[in-house]
Design an enzyme around this catalytic site. Structure first.
Site, mmCIF file in Angstrom:
data_model
loop_
_atom_site.group_PDB
_atom_site.id
_atom_site.type_symbol
_atom_site.label_atom_id
_atom_site.label_comp_id
_atom_site.label_asym_id
_atom_site.label_seq_id
_atom_site.Cartn_x
_atom_site.Cartn_y
_atom_site.Cartn_z
ATOM 1 N N HIS A 1 0.807 -1.224 0.000
ATOM 2 C CA HIS A 1 0.000 0.000 0.000
ATOM 3 C C HIS A 1 0.839 1.273 0.000
ATOM 4 O O HIS A 1 0.317 2.358 -0.238
ATOM 5 C CB HIS A 1 -0.885 0.038 1.245
ATOM 6 N N HIS A 2 2.122 1.164 0.342
ATOM 7 C CA HIS A 2 3.017 2.327 0.423
ATOM 8 C C HIS A 2 2.448 3.389 1.367
ATOM 9 O O HIS A 2 2.530 4.600 1.084
ATOM 10 C CB HIS A 2 3.261 2.928 -0.969
ATOM 11 N N CYS A 3 1.835 2.945 2.456
ATOM 12 C CA CYS A 3 1.239 3.867 3.433
ATOM 13 C C CYS A 3 0.166 4.754 2.791
ATOM 14 O O CYS A 3 -0.036 5.895 3.228
ATOM 15 C CB CYS A 3 2.303 4.735 4.118
ATOM 16 N N ALA A 4 -0.487 4.260 1.752
ATOM 17 C CA ALA A 4 -1.507 5.056 1.055
ATOM 18 C C ALA A 4 -2.748 4.194 0.813
ATOM 19 O O ALA A 4 -3.286 4.161 -0.300
ATOM 20 C CB ALA A 4 -0.936 5.583 -0.270
#
Lengths: 145, 70
Positions: free
Chosen positions: B26-29
């Site tokens: 998710h790449h922190c997203a």
């Protein structure tokens, strides 16, 4: 020079399970439903169970996850028929121990020996075990009769 | 590049097997991934020390991911 690539995780037998086409096979009506998440990777498994005399007579699932999680959910879908209270925990323990290097899991979880290549990838053990957690929660939520 | 049916962590694993380090997930997203209806993405980045061999290994791994996962 890099070592030869290790692609053994994605061998044909595992990918055939992952592609079996039951990743969205919800069960209606059902006696209990539960969803388990892996917060580290975002994989999510929802399990529906229909019960008779406290044992699973039918199992549906919806899985959004990696190939290993999809293949494990498909393997569980077939193996869990007939399972009763406590069996999900015992299954998770025996499959978890197998992935960690222990003996092959006993019936009815024997088919999880398919995941032998995952034993060398500790960070992926959770992918195989997540469907068990959803099943455990579903059985726990099931009405006692 | 979109590899239909391939999970970002599986793509990352196959690239890792070729010595290519990428980030998958998710790449922190997570809200953005939900909005795009994606399980996640695999992100590759070049650095000053990246060379032709690294790019070749990446392309080779991506091809293998397409063959095995889609």
């Amino acid at each position: 020079m890099n070592a030869p690539a290790r692609d053994d995780l994605y061998q044909d037998a595992i990918m055939a399970r992952a592609r079996a086409g039951h990743a969205d096979s919800r069960l209606e009506p059902h006696d209990a439903r539960a969803t388990a998440d892996n917060p580290l990777c975002g994989d999510r498994v929802t399990v529906d169970v229909r019960l008779g005399d406290g044992r699973i007579t039918a199992l549906g699932q919806r899985t959004r996850g990696c190939a290993l999680c999809l293949a494990a959910a498909e393997t569980l879908r077939a193996a869990a028929i007939g399972a009763g209270p406590g069996d999900a925990e015992r299954g998770a323990q025996s499959v978890g121990a197998y992935l960690a290097g222990g003996a092959e899991p006993p019936f009815p979880w024997r088919d999880f020996a398919l995941f032998a290549p995952v034993r060398g990838y500790r960070s992926r053990h959770g992918c195989v075990l997540l469907p068990f957690e959803a099943l455990r929660q579903a059985l726990e939520a099931a009405p006692r009769r | 590049v979109a590899l239909d049916g391939a999970h970002p962590h599986d793509v990352a694993q196959l690239l890792d097997a070729r010595g290519v380090a990428v980030r998958g997930g998710h790449h922190c997203a997570q809200p953005l991934m939900d909005r795009l209806d994606l399980a996640g993405t695999t992100r590759a980045s070049l650095a000053l020390y990246s060379d032709d061999g690294d790019v070749d290994a990446f392309v080779d791994g991506l091809g293998e991911a397409a063959r095995r996962l889609t």
